[in-house]
Design an enzyme around this catalytic site. Structure first.
Site, PDB file in Angstrom:
ATOM      1  N   SER A 100       3.390   2.267   2.934  1.00  0.00           N
ATOM      2  CA  SER A 100       3.865   1.057   3.624  1.00  0.00           C
ATOM      3  C   SER A 100       5.379   1.070   3.830  1.00  0.00           C
ATOM      4  O   SER A 100       5.899   0.340   4.667  1.00  0.00           O
ATOM      5  CB  SER A 100       3.458  -0.194   2.848  1.00  0.00           C
ATOM      6  N   GLY A 101       6.075   1.875   3.036  1.00  0.00           N
ATOM      7  CA  GLY A 101       7.532   1.947   3.171  1.00  0.00           C
ATOM      8  C   GLY A 101       8.283   1.336   2.009  1.00  0.00           C
ATOM      9  O   GLY A 101       9.506   1.149   2.082  1.00  0.00           O
ATOM     10  N   LEU A 136       0.816  -1.205   0.000  1.00  0.00           N
ATOM     11  CA  LEU A 136       0.000   0.000   0.000  1.00  0.00           C
ATOM     12  C   LEU A 136       0.856   1.264   0.000  1.00  0.00           C
ATOM     13  O   LEU A 136       2.021   1.246   0.408  1.00  0.00           O
ATOM     14  CB  LEU A 136      -0.919   0.018   1.233  1.00  0.00           C
ATOM     15  N   SER A 181       1.504  -1.656  -7.445  1.00  0.00           N
ATOM     16  CA  SER A 181       1.117  -2.803  -8.288  1.00  0.00           C
ATOM     17  C   SER A 181       0.014  -3.615  -7.615  1.00  0.00           C
ATOM     18  O   SER A 181       0.258  -4.738  -7.173  1.00  0.00           O
ATOM     19  CB  SER A 181       2.323  -3.674  -8.647  1.00  0.00           C
TER      20      SER A 181
END
Length: 199
Positions: A38-39, A35, A108
């Site tokens: 998220s990093g 997401l 993605s």
């Protein structure tokens, strides 16, 4: 779109194996998915920095950066998202063929798109890295204020809000970015690469 029939694939005189031998290490695509917030980009860049420090030939393909150039003609419809990932997959394959370890950081969101990219590569060249983070934590971080804008209806088709994210079912690596430090995440990735004799 009609596929042209007057083109022929030309084999290069220097092979992927030649380049790997010269570099002294393998090549692969580390496909970071997760997401927004998220990093992914942070960890992908940290991995690349450490690879560079160790003398590994590497490159980072970042979702936002690619949309400034190669994919600036694409929006965020399902079709455009799929085309975005298809193009990146082809570019990542070129980097792997050149003997590099390429890290990609893209939401993605669709499993089928990631599977189509995986199919471009030979076995063990495509390494799916799921950066798992609860959406509540991603929203708390929200470094670009995208979730806030999506909640207000200012951004349409935002992944996790009004567009789905299909988590990987069998990723090669899962990083719980809400539970580990960046350094620990990097080491987890490098340990995997060493275990596969890529580095």
């Amino acid at each position: 779109m009609t596929k042209p029939t007057n083109i022929t694939w030309h084999e290069t005189s220097i092979s992927k194996e030649n380049r790997r031998e010269k570099n002294g290490h393998g090549s692969c695509a580390l496909w970071f998915t997760g997401l927004s917030g998220s990093g992914k980009s942070t960890i992908a860049n940290a991995v690349s920095n450490e690879l560079f420090r160790q003398g590994i030939s590497e490159y980072v393909l970042d979702g936002d950066n690619i949309r400034h150039g190669l994919n600036k003609d694409l929006g965020f419809s399902d079709y455009d998202r799929t085309e975005n990932i298809r193009r990146i997959g082809e570019v990542a394959k070129l980097f792997v063929d050149s003997g590099k370890v390429v890290t990609t950081a893209f939401i993605s969101p669709f499993r089928s798109d990631r599977d189509q990219v995986r199919a471009l590569f030979e076995e063990e060249e495509f390494i799916e890295v799921f950066v798992q983070c609860p959406i509540e934590e991603c929203e708390r971080r929200d470094p670009k204020q995208l979730y806030a804008k999506a909640r207000r209806g200012e951004i349409k088709d935002f992944t996790g809000i009004d567009s789905p994210y299909e988590a990987p079912e069998q990723p090669e690596i899962t990083l719980h970015s809400d539970q580990v430090t960046i350094e620990e995440a990097v080491e987890q990735v490098l340990t995997y690469l060493r275990g596969k004799n890529i580095i």
